[in-house]
Design an enzyme around this catalytic site. Sequence first.
Site, PDB file in Angstrom:
ATOM      1  N   SER A 242      17.730  16.059  -0.801  1.00 45.96           N
ATOM      2  CA  SER A 242      17.974  16.826  -2.039  1.00 45.96           C
ATOM      3  C   SER A 242      16.745  17.638  -2.447  1.00 45.96           C
ATOM      4  CB  SER A 242      18.426  15.902  -3.171  1.00 45.96           C
ATOM      5  OG  SER A 242      17.545  14.815  -3.318  1.00 45.96           O
ATOM      6  N   HIS A 272      22.592   9.660   1.820  1.00 44.19           N
ATOM      7  CA  HIS A 272      21.613   9.931   0.748  1.00 44.19           C
ATOM      8  C   HIS A 272      22.186   9.379  -0.568  1.00 44.19           C
ATOM      9  CE1 HIS A 272      18.311  11.743  -1.249  1.00 44.19           C
ATOM     10  NE2 HIS A 272      18.688  13.006  -1.317  1.00 44.19           N
ATOM     11  N   HIS A 319      15.758   2.995   5.432  1.00 43.17           N
ATOM     12  CA  HIS A 319      15.157   4.212   4.867  1.00 43.17           C
ATOM     13  C   HIS A 319      14.476   5.001   5.976  1.00 43.17           C
ATOM     14  CE1 HIS A 319      12.977   6.896   2.176  1.00 43.17           C
ATOM     15  NE2 HIS A 319      13.926   6.575   1.309  1.00 43.17           N
ATOM     16  N   ARG A 328      11.617   0.878  -5.955  1.00 37.38           N
ATOM     17  CA  ARG A 328      12.617   1.305  -6.941  1.00 37.38           C
ATOM     18  C   ARG A 328      13.729   0.255  -7.054  1.00 37.38           C
ATOM     19  NH1 ARG A 328      14.228   6.966  -4.459  1.00 37.38           N
ATOM     20  NH2 ARG A 328      14.453   5.577  -2.682  1.00 37.38           N
ATOM     21  N   ASP A 374      19.424   2.344  -3.702  1.00 41.81           N
ATOM     22  CA  ASP A 374      20.865   2.317  -3.958  1.00 41.81           C
ATOM     23  C   ASP A 374      21.473   0.919  -3.843  1.00 41.81           C
ATOM     24  OD1 ASP A 374      21.093   5.192  -4.239  1.00 41.81           O
ATOM     25  OD2 ASP A 374      20.654   5.271  -2.101  1.00 41.81           O
TER      26      ASP A 374
END
Length: 461
Positions: A242, A272, A319, A328, A374
Amino acid sequence: MDAIKKKLKEKGLEKAEILKKLIKDHGNTVIQETTMAQVLTGMKGVVALLTETSSLDPKEGIRYRGYTIPEVREKLPKLTEDGEPLPEGLFYLLLMDEIPTLDEVKQISYEWSKRAHDIPQYVFDVIDAVPKDAHPMIQLNTAILAMSLQSQFRKAYEGGMDKKDFWDPMFEGVMDLIARLPVIAAYIYRRVYHNADYISADPTLDWAANMAHMMGFKDQNVHRLMQLYAIVHADHEGGNVSAHTTHLVGSALSNPYYSFAAGMNGLAGPLHGMANQDVMHWLDKLLFFSGTDTPNKEQVRAFALKTLDEGNVIPGFGHAVLRKTDPRYTVQLDFANKYVPDAKYIKLANNIYEVVPDVLLATGKVKNPYPNVDAISGSLLSSFGLTQHGIYTVMFGVSRSIGVLSSLVIDRLYGLPIERPKSHPLEFFMKKAGIKNAYWRAMTNAAKAIAGQRRGGGMGR
Ligand code: HAX
């Protein structure tokens, strides 16, 4: 805004001079050698971009302008002692390379709140023209493109603006766009999941809390969650799909709406940003497969193996850069453990963490078997009552605007040129490897002939 713009211009133009000097005096300096594998596996590790806002270390995770996420949470100003810092403050930090004062954060908040009201009616009409069951990311991107009609950037370009001043209409467009995204996201959410029963913005609330409010969440803890969510998802260095796409499209001097919409199209891919939605589908399928809300380790392992056997990835794990558990993920898990430790999906996420990495490691090919951002974000949102998975990637996109759009302003401040890397056909790489086409064909034909003989033999038996 004038004081912020003045400071931004001074800082940016000074850096732009350094950049010019680097190109002029050190343009031939070799930075790194690139291997065939790097080029042919998605340019992993190839140094190819200038991004100021954040950098990603494989072992440590993301740093925003040098600060880890825990440091950002500690240092950025908050509205209350026990609250989360505002994404407005992160935008300031990413753009200006400076921790803002609370006053500066409030200025940005006020500005975004003001600009959020200026969305023309036709933008909502365009959303309404899209079938209600179209994925919310389709509706988001349609709205972003529709809003580009309002961009001043093209007008400035056509008006013969000096290249070094392009950052100014870009900054204005970026401020408008970021301000409006929560209104658009909440509109899509209410349209799709709440029978188009819309809720007006509350001008006393900050950007992230207002999005929660317009979606229908009054609880202070959900407002806190939205602030944290936006900070956690804001930026992840310049090479992710992105961020890179937004930057690349912007390098053609496309306006901020075109550039961001392009980035959002990338975010909508399952490898993604759409992974946050896919994780929830995967968890629900796991529960169905196991016939219980609390599957044990063996049941999780069996379902993970089944996923791999069917040729699918396990969403939320792995990843392209990180080689450890995504910080995160950890920050969101800490938030969950503080506010909703007993929630079904949080317990489930914890169970999965104990099983899936070993399953992925056993494949022998997954470079990072650990959870990414995620793996937990949907579990966290749904534990606070935001259970409609289709909106998750939209919320990721709203948050990502903070990082990629501050970068876009910096790109124009620095006067970065159009991006144009070199590409080659496969034969170029074969030649580099010393493989001749004729030899390759002969080998392939021989392999085919052997396979054919085997098949023929089998059938004859
Ligand atoms: N499940 C199954 N297989 C996986 C896997 C996973 N979670 N992660 C990697 N692999 C596989 C790859 O598909 C690849 O297989 P092939 O060689 O057969 O093609 C192999 O392991 C090597 O891949 P890698 O080098 O470890 O990882 P990549 O850099 O190619 O891909 C991805 C990184 C994030 C795309 C990958 O780990 C993945 O598909 N994960 C699941 C989807 C996901 O969670 N995406 C979100 C990532 C974070 C993000 O960007 N959020 O927005």
